[in-house]
Design a protein around this motif. Structure first.
Motif, PDB file in Angstrom:
ATOM      1  N   THR A 126      -3.209   5.960  10.433  1.00 16.47           N
ATOM      2  CA  THR A 126      -4.565   6.486  10.421  1.00 16.47           C
ATOM      3  C   THR A 126      -5.574   5.468  10.926  1.00 16.47           C
ATOM      4  O   THR A 126      -6.632   5.828  11.414  1.00 16.47           O
ATOM      5  N   GLU A 127      -5.242   4.201  10.801  1.00 12.63           N
ATOM      6  CA  GLU A 127      -6.142   3.119  11.202  1.00 12.63           C
ATOM      7  C   GLU A 127      -5.293   1.956  11.692  1.00 12.63           C
ATOM      8  O   GLU A 127      -4.064   1.984  11.580  1.00 12.63           O
ATOM      9  N   ASN A 128      -5.930   0.949  12.227  1.00  9.12           N
ATOM     10  CA  ASN A 128      -5.266  -0.253  12.731  1.00  9.12           C
ATOM     11  C   ASN A 128      -4.249  -0.773  11.712  1.00  9.12           C
ATOM     12  O   ASN A 128      -4.509  -0.753  10.507  1.00  9.12           O
ATOM     13  N   LEU A 129      -3.111  -1.277  12.190  1.00  7.66           N
ATOM     14  CA  LEU A 129      -2.050  -1.704  11.270  1.00  7.66           C
ATOM     15  C   LEU A 129      -2.438  -2.915  10.435  1.00  7.66           C
ATOM     16  O   LEU A 129      -1.816  -3.189   9.418  1.00  7.66           O
ATOM     17  N   MET A 130      -3.471  -3.640  10.813  1.00  6.91           N
ATOM     18  CA  MET A 130      -3.947  -4.732   9.961  1.00  6.91           C
ATOM     19  C   MET A 130      -4.686  -4.179   8.738  1.00  6.91           C
ATOM     20  O   MET A 130      -4.773  -4.840   7.715  1.00  6.91           O
ATOM     21  N   ILE A 131      -5.208  -2.974   8.848  1.00 13.75           N
ATOM     22  CA  ILE A 131      -5.878  -2.321   7.727  1.00 13.75           C
ATOM     23  C   ILE A 131      -4.841  -1.591   6.875  1.00 13.75           C
ATOM     24  O   ILE A 131      -4.809  -1.746   5.656  1.00 13.75           O
ATOM     25  N   VAL A 132      -4.009  -0.791   7.510  1.00 13.31           N
ATOM     26  CA  VAL A 132      -2.997  -0.002   6.796  1.00 13.31           C
ATOM     27  C   VAL A 132      -1.614  -0.529   7.174  1.00 13.31           C
ATOM     28  O   VAL A 132      -1.011  -0.069   8.146  1.00 13.31           O
ATOM     29  N   PRO A 133      -1.101  -1.505   6.427  1.00 17.61           N
ATOM     30  CA  PRO A 133       0.213  -2.055   6.759  1.00 17.61           C
ATOM     31  C   PRO A 133       1.341  -1.067   6.462  1.00 17.61           C
ATOM     32  O   PRO A 133       1.133  -0.052   5.784  1.00 17.61           O
ATOM     33  N   ASP A 134       2.501  -1.368   6.981  1.00 14.58           N
ATOM     34  CA  ASP A 134       3.669  -0.520   6.730  1.00 14.58           C
ATOM     35  C   ASP A 134       3.873  -0.308   5.234  1.00 14.58           C
ATOM     36  O   ASP A 134       3.677  -1.219   4.432  1.00 14.58           O
ATOM     37  N   GLY A 135       4.266   0.898   4.897  1.00 11.19           N
ATOM     38  CA  GLY A 135       4.544   1.240   3.504  1.00 11.19           C
ATOM     39  C   GLY A 135       3.330   1.642   2.695  1.00 11.19           C
ATOM     40  O   GLY A 135       3.456   2.016   1.538  1.00 11.19           O
ATOM     41  N   ARG A 136       2.137   1.570   3.261  1.00 11.52           N
ATOM     42  CA  ARG A 136       0.923   1.941   2.535  1.00 11.52           C
ATOM     43  C   ARG A 136       0.585   3.390   2.835  1.00 11.52           C
ATOM     44  O   ARG A 136       0.688   3.854   3.955  1.00 11.52           O
ATOM     45  N   VAL A 137       0.147   4.092   1.831  1.00 12.18           N
ATOM     46  CA  VAL A 137      -0.189   5.508   1.938  1.00 12.18           C
ATOM     47  C   VAL A 137      -1.692   5.652   2.119  1.00 12.18           C
ATOM     48  O   VAL A 137      -2.470   4.909   1.520  1.00 12.18           O
ATOM     49  N   VAL A 138      -2.088   6.598   2.943  1.00 15.04           N
ATOM     50  CA  VAL A 138      -3.507   6.936   3.088  1.00 15.04           C
ATOM     51  C   VAL A 138      -3.670   8.346   2.536  1.00 15.04           C
ATOM     52  O   VAL A 138      -3.156   9.306   3.107  1.00 15.04           O
ATOM     53  N   GLY A 139      -4.351   8.464   1.411  1.00 17.81           N
ATOM     54  CA  GLY A 139      -4.572   9.768   0.797  1.00 17.81           C
ATOM     55  C   GLY A 139      -5.555  10.601   1.594  1.00 17.81           C
ATOM     56  O   GLY A 139      -6.317  10.083   2.410  1.00 17.81           O
ATOM     57  N   ALA A 140      -5.546  11.896   1.330  1.00 21.19           N
ATOM     58  CA  ALA A 140      -6.449  12.821   2.025  1.00 21.19           C
ATOM     59  C   ALA A 140      -7.781  12.971   1.295  1.00 21.19           C
ATOM     60  O   ALA A 140      -8.677  13.641   1.786  1.00 21.19           O
ATOM     61  N   SER A 141      -7.920  12.342   0.129  1.00 22.50           N
ATOM     62  CA  SER A 141      -9.152  12.466  -0.643  1.00 22.50           C
ATOM     63  C   SER A 141      -9.318  11.261  -1.559  1.00 22.50           C
ATOM     64  O   SER A 141      -8.358  10.536  -1.841  1.00 22.50           O
ATOM     65  N   ALA A 142     -10.549  11.081  -2.023  1.00 22.39           N
ATOM     66  CA  ALA A 142     -10.818  10.023  -2.995  1.00 22.39           C
ATOM     67  C   ALA A 142      -9.998  10.244  -4.260  1.00 22.39           C
ATOM     68  O   ALA A 142      -9.482   9.292  -4.845  1.00 22.39           O
ATOM     69  N   GLU A 143      -9.862  11.518  -4.659  1.00 20.71           N
ATOM     70  CA  GLU A 143      -9.087  11.827  -5.869  1.00 20.71           C
ATOM     71  C   GLU A 143      -7.660  11.291  -5.760  1.00 20.71           C
ATOM     72  O   GLU A 143      -7.134  10.738  -6.722  1.00 20.71           O
ATOM     73  N   GLU A 144      -7.045  11.470  -4.584  1.00 16.08           N
ATOM     74  CA  GLU A 144      -5.671  10.998  -4.395  1.00 16.08           C
ATOM     75  C   GLU A 144      -5.590   9.478  -4.509  1.00 16.08           C
ATOM     76  O   GLU A 144      -4.688   8.941  -5.157  1.00 16.08           O
TER      77      GLU A 144
END
Length: 194
Positions: A126-144
């Protein structure tokens, strides 16, 4: 009463026309999950950078809204806050209202380069790999993201709080025992006549 997990709510939400209401909504979501939300909306005359860093220092984790802001990438202030948290060892949990991979959001030609000739990352993130490294999840909402943080860290914070309270109780018990022993020694000395 155990201390609540403190979650710093990073993201471009502070720039919204309804920033205060959005901050309250995010804090309410944190409270419903059993955490305290730290929303960095500051008034006039405040050193905003210092106030945000102080809030980050007080946080147990960061909930980062990495939704594209003024372009195809996230807010640069949020990127800084993520880097600051990572450098301090503070866990970061992500969410984005636009979960598409960066390659889909930023047009590129058949050679993988944009209109200016720069390579567009194609890591499926979803974003640059320095922000979201491998194995990290990006939720679809703040609640998640909040639920993920509370599930991952809630026990750790409660356990740290329990350890602190236990150490305090042991110190008090030791002090009381020492005082009782000294008092018993003084009474014995008086009775014996020393």
């Amino acid at each position: 009463m155990p201390r609540l997990l403190r979650l710093y709510l990073a993201g471009p939400d502070v720039f919204r026309p309804d920033a205060a209401a959005q901050g309250e909504r995010l804090r309410t979501l944190c409270a419903a999950a059993g955490a305290e939300g730290l929303f960095p909306l500051h008034g006039e005359g405040v050193d905003i950078r210092r106030a945000c860093l102080d809030m980050l220092d007080a946080a147990d984790a960061v909930i980062a809204n990495i939704t594209p802001f003024r372009g195809t990438h996230m807010d640069p202030g949020t990127a800084f806050e993520i880097g600051y948290a990572e450098a301090r060892g503070t866990p970061v949990f992500f969410w984005s209202a636009d979960p598409r991979p960066l390659k889909e959001r930023h047009p590129s030609g058949a050679d993988g380069r944009d209109g200016e000739g720069y390579l567009v990352e194609d890591w499926g993130k979803t974003e640059n790999l320095m922000i979201v490294p491998d194995g990290r999840v990006v939720g679809a909402s703040a609640e998640e993201a909040i639920a993920e943080a509370v599930a991952a860290l809630g026990f750790t914070v409660r356990n740290r709080d329990l350890q602190r309270r236990t150490r305090r109780s042991v110190a008090v018990a030791l002090a009381v025992s020492l005082a009782a022993a000294l008092l018993a020694g003084m009474i014995a000395n008086r009775l014996i006549g020393w």
